[in-house]
Write a protein that holds these residues in place. Structure first.
Motif, PDB file in Angstrom:
ATOM      1  N   PRO A   8     -63.853 -15.451  43.097  1.00 28.21           N
ATOM      2  CA  PRO A   8     -64.057 -15.633  41.658  1.00 28.21           C
ATOM      3  C   PRO A   8     -65.533 -15.602  41.295  1.00 28.21           C
ATOM      4  CG  PRO A   8     -62.517 -17.257  42.527  1.00 28.21           C
ATOM      5  CD  PRO A   8     -63.136 -16.575  43.703  1.00 28.21           C
ATOM      6  N   ALA A   9     -65.811 -15.070  40.127  1.00 29.92           N
ATOM      7  CA  ALA A   9     -67.198 -15.001  39.667  1.00 29.92           C
ATOM      8  C   ALA A   9     -67.817 -16.386  39.557  1.00 29.92           C
ATOM      9  CB  ALA A   9     -67.258 -14.290  38.320  1.00 29.92           C
ATOM     10  N   GLU A  10     -66.990 -17.403  39.326  1.00 29.61           N
ATOM     11  CA  GLU A  10     -67.524 -18.755  39.212  1.00 29.61           C
ATOM     12  C   GLU A  10     -68.235 -19.180  40.493  1.00 29.61           C
ATOM     13  OE1 GLU A  10     -64.609 -17.786  38.171  1.00 29.61           O
ATOM     14  OE2 GLU A  10     -64.678 -18.252  36.015  1.00 29.61           O
ATOM     15  N   GLU A  41     -74.433  -8.746  37.712  1.00 27.25           N
ATOM     16  CA  GLU A  41     -73.150  -8.192  38.111  1.00 27.25           C
ATOM     17  C   GLU A  41     -71.969  -9.072  37.726  1.00 27.25           C
ATOM     18  OE1 GLU A  41     -73.178  -7.153  42.221  1.00 27.25           O
ATOM     19  OE2 GLU A  41     -74.825  -5.742  42.021  1.00 27.25           O
ATOM     20  N   LEU A  42     -72.236 -10.222  37.117  1.00 26.87           N
ATOM     21  CA  LEU A  42     -71.131 -11.065  36.666  1.00 26.87           C
ATOM     22  C   LEU A  42     -70.345 -10.349  35.571  1.00 26.87           C
ATOM     23  CD1 LEU A  42     -72.915 -14.539  36.424  1.00 26.87           C
ATOM     24  CD2 LEU A  42     -71.125 -13.890  38.054  1.00 26.87           C
ATOM     25  N   PRO A  43     -69.028 -10.516  35.538  1.00 31.03           N
ATOM     26  CA  PRO A  43     -68.240  -9.896  34.469  1.00 31.03           C
ATOM     27  C   PRO A  43     -68.583 -10.493  33.115  1.00 31.03           C
ATOM     28  CG  PRO A  43     -66.897 -11.411  35.772  1.00 31.03           C
ATOM     29  CD  PRO A  43     -68.206 -11.272  36.495  1.00 31.03           C
ATOM     30  N   ALA A  44     -68.314  -9.738  32.074  1.00 28.93           N
ATOM     31  CA  ALA A  44     -68.671 -10.171  30.718  1.00 28.93           C
ATOM     32  C   ALA A  44     -67.971 -11.465  30.332  1.00 28.93           C
ATOM     33  CB  ALA A  44     -68.323  -9.068  29.721  1.00 28.93           C
ATOM     34  N   THR A  45     -66.848 -11.753  30.976  1.00 29.50           N
ATOM     35  CA  THR A  45     -66.093 -12.967  30.648  1.00 29.50           C
ATOM     36  C   THR A  45     -66.697 -14.217  31.282  1.00 29.50           C
ATOM     37  OG1 THR A  45     -64.620 -12.495  32.517  1.00 29.50           O
ATOM     38  CG2 THR A  45     -63.919 -11.740  30.324  1.00 29.50           C
ATOM     39  N   THR A  46     -67.667 -14.061  32.147  1.00 34.77           N
ATOM     40  CA  THR A  46     -68.297 -15.206  32.810  1.00 34.77           C
ATOM     41  C   THR A  46     -69.672 -15.458  32.211  1.00 34.77           C
ATOM     42  OG1 THR A  46     -67.152 -14.694  34.874  1.00 34.77           O
ATOM     43  CG2 THR A  46     -69.071 -16.152  35.017  1.00 34.77           C
ATOM     44  N   SER A  47     -69.912 -16.686  31.811  1.00 35.72           N
ATOM     45  CA  SER A  47     -71.199 -17.021  31.206  1.00 35.72           C
ATOM     46  C   SER A  47     -72.305 -16.937  32.242  1.00 35.72           C
ATOM     47  CB  SER A  47     -71.150 -18.429  30.611  1.00 35.72           C
ATOM     48  OG  SER A  47     -72.405 -18.793  30.100  1.00 35.72           O
ATOM     49  N   GLY A  48     -73.368 -16.224  31.909  1.00 36.49           N
ATOM     50  CA  GLY A  48     -74.516 -16.137  32.793  1.00 36.49           C
ATOM     51  C   GLY A  48     -75.819 -16.146  32.034  1.00 36.49           C
ATOM     52  N   VAL A 166     -79.128 -23.483  33.187  1.00 33.79           N
ATOM     53  CA  VAL A 166     -78.415 -23.472  34.457  1.00 33.79           C
ATOM     54  C   VAL A 166     -77.217 -24.410  34.382  1.00 33.79           C
ATOM     55  CG1 VAL A 166     -78.600 -23.878  36.938  1.00 33.79           C
ATOM     56  CG2 VAL A 166     -80.550 -22.925  35.674  1.00 33.79           C
ATOM     57  N   LEU A 167     -77.432 -25.600  33.836  1.00 31.17           N
ATOM     58  CA  LEU A 167     -76.329 -26.554  33.682  1.00 31.17           C
ATOM     59  C   LEU A 167     -75.301 -26.056  32.679  1.00 31.17           C
ATOM     60  CD1 LEU A 167     -75.932 -29.348  35.161  1.00 31.17           C
ATOM     61  CD2 LEU A 167     -78.200 -28.333  35.388  1.00 31.17           C
ATOM     62  N   ASP A 168     -75.747 -25.371  31.624  1.00 27.41           N
ATOM     63  CA  ASP A 168     -74.799 -24.791  30.669  1.00 27.41           C
ATOM     64  C   ASP A 168     -73.803 -23.890  31.393  1.00 27.41           C
ATOM     65  OD1 ASP A 168     -75.959 -26.017  28.458  1.00 27.41           O
ATOM     66  OD2 ASP A 168     -77.188 -24.273  27.939  1.00 27.41           O
ATOM     67  N   ASP A 169     -74.322 -23.015  32.252  1.00 28.68           N
ATOM     68  CA  ASP A 169     -73.447 -22.056  32.919  1.00 28.68           C
ATOM     69  C   ASP A 169     -72.569 -22.715  33.967  1.00 28.68           C
ATOM     70  OD1 ASP A 169     -74.438 -20.083  31.326  1.00 28.68           O
ATOM     71  OD2 ASP A 169     -75.575 -19.049  32.885  1.00 28.68           O
ATOM     72  N   VAL A 170     -73.077 -23.740  34.646  1.00 28.95           N
ATOM     73  CA  VAL A 170     -72.247 -24.465  35.606  1.00 28.95           C
ATOM     74  C   VAL A 170     -71.086 -25.144  34.891  1.00 28.95           C
ATOM     75  CG1 VAL A 170     -72.168 -26.450  37.170  1.00 28.95           C
ATOM     76  CG2 VAL A 170     -74.055 -24.806  37.319  1.00 28.95           C
TER      77      VAL A 170
END
Length: 221
Positions: A8-10, A41-48, A166-170
């Motif tokens: 998973p991208a997570e 390279e993270l998918p658009a559905t994953t926050s980065g 960083v914490l936002d994305d975690v």
């Protein structure tokens, strides 16, 4: 850095965040291009977005300045510590038992890592556990300490540092929306997770760090 098939991208978010929240030594500086590639390279559905913002910041400032920022935020200040059980248990005798449980969970998954002298609840270590050791128990452990994560996130936003992203994305990898203030964090904590050893009564001394430091700042004193 490409995520292995089926991962998973997570888990990529957790691994990149683990590096970003560790002390920015020379190895981190050398790894910056790899980390940027991983986030791109993270998918658009994953926050980065938060990770990208921090990595841009880390690449734009001199390494010595980034190291000074890290020390000021996480070593010299007690308002945004990266030790998850500090927010729930403070410097109490019970915290030793809690730290022992972290170690037990690592051992059960065969997770062996050089802690560099850090305690087992240090967020970069927990994130690495979630990323590379146990894709089930790792996120579960992060979710159990979601209130701690959210308090760190809010404190970093108040400090006005790119580390907040960083914490936002975690937190975005975990179930549910992030609370907007500390009162909402307390409501989140009161709702779960249902564990016998998580006391959520307002009189519980383990919640003193959550209640806030001097002046109601919300972080450990």
């Amino acid at each position: 850095m490409r995520a292995p098939r089926g991962r998973p991208a997570e888990r990529v978010v957790h691994q990149v965040a683990s590096w970003c929240l560790s002390y920015p030594d020379r190895a981190f500086t050398e790894r910056l291009p790899l980390l940027r590639d991983a986030v791109d390279e993270l998918p658009a559905t994953t926050s980065g977005g938060g990770l990208r913002t921090f990595l841009d910041h880390a690449g734009a400032v001199p390494p010595a300045d980034l190291q000074r920022e890290y020390v000021d935020l996480f070593d010299l200040s007690h308002r945004q510590p990266l030790y998850l059980s500090y927010w729930t248990d403070g410097d109490t005798r019970r915290r030793g038992e809690v730290l022992g449980r972290f170690k037990e969970r690592y051992r059960a998954s065969g997770f062996l890592v050089d802690t560099h002298g850090e305690l087992p609840d240090h967020l970069p270590l927990v994130l690495e556990y979630a990323a590379v050791a146990d894709p089930v128990d790792g996120p579960a452990l992060l979710q159990e300490y979601r209130a701690s994560l959210e308090l760190v996130r809010l404190a970093l936003h108040e400090a006005g540092t790119p580390y907040a992203g960083v914490l936002d994305d975690v937190c975005a990898t975990l179930p549910g929306e992030s609370p907007t203030d500390r009162a909402a964090v307390h409501r989140m904590a009161a709702a779960g997770p249902p564990r016998e050893d998580v006391g959520l009564d307002s009189a519980d001394p383990r919640l003193l760090p959550l209640a806030g430091g001097p002046g109601g700042s919300g972080g450990p004193a």
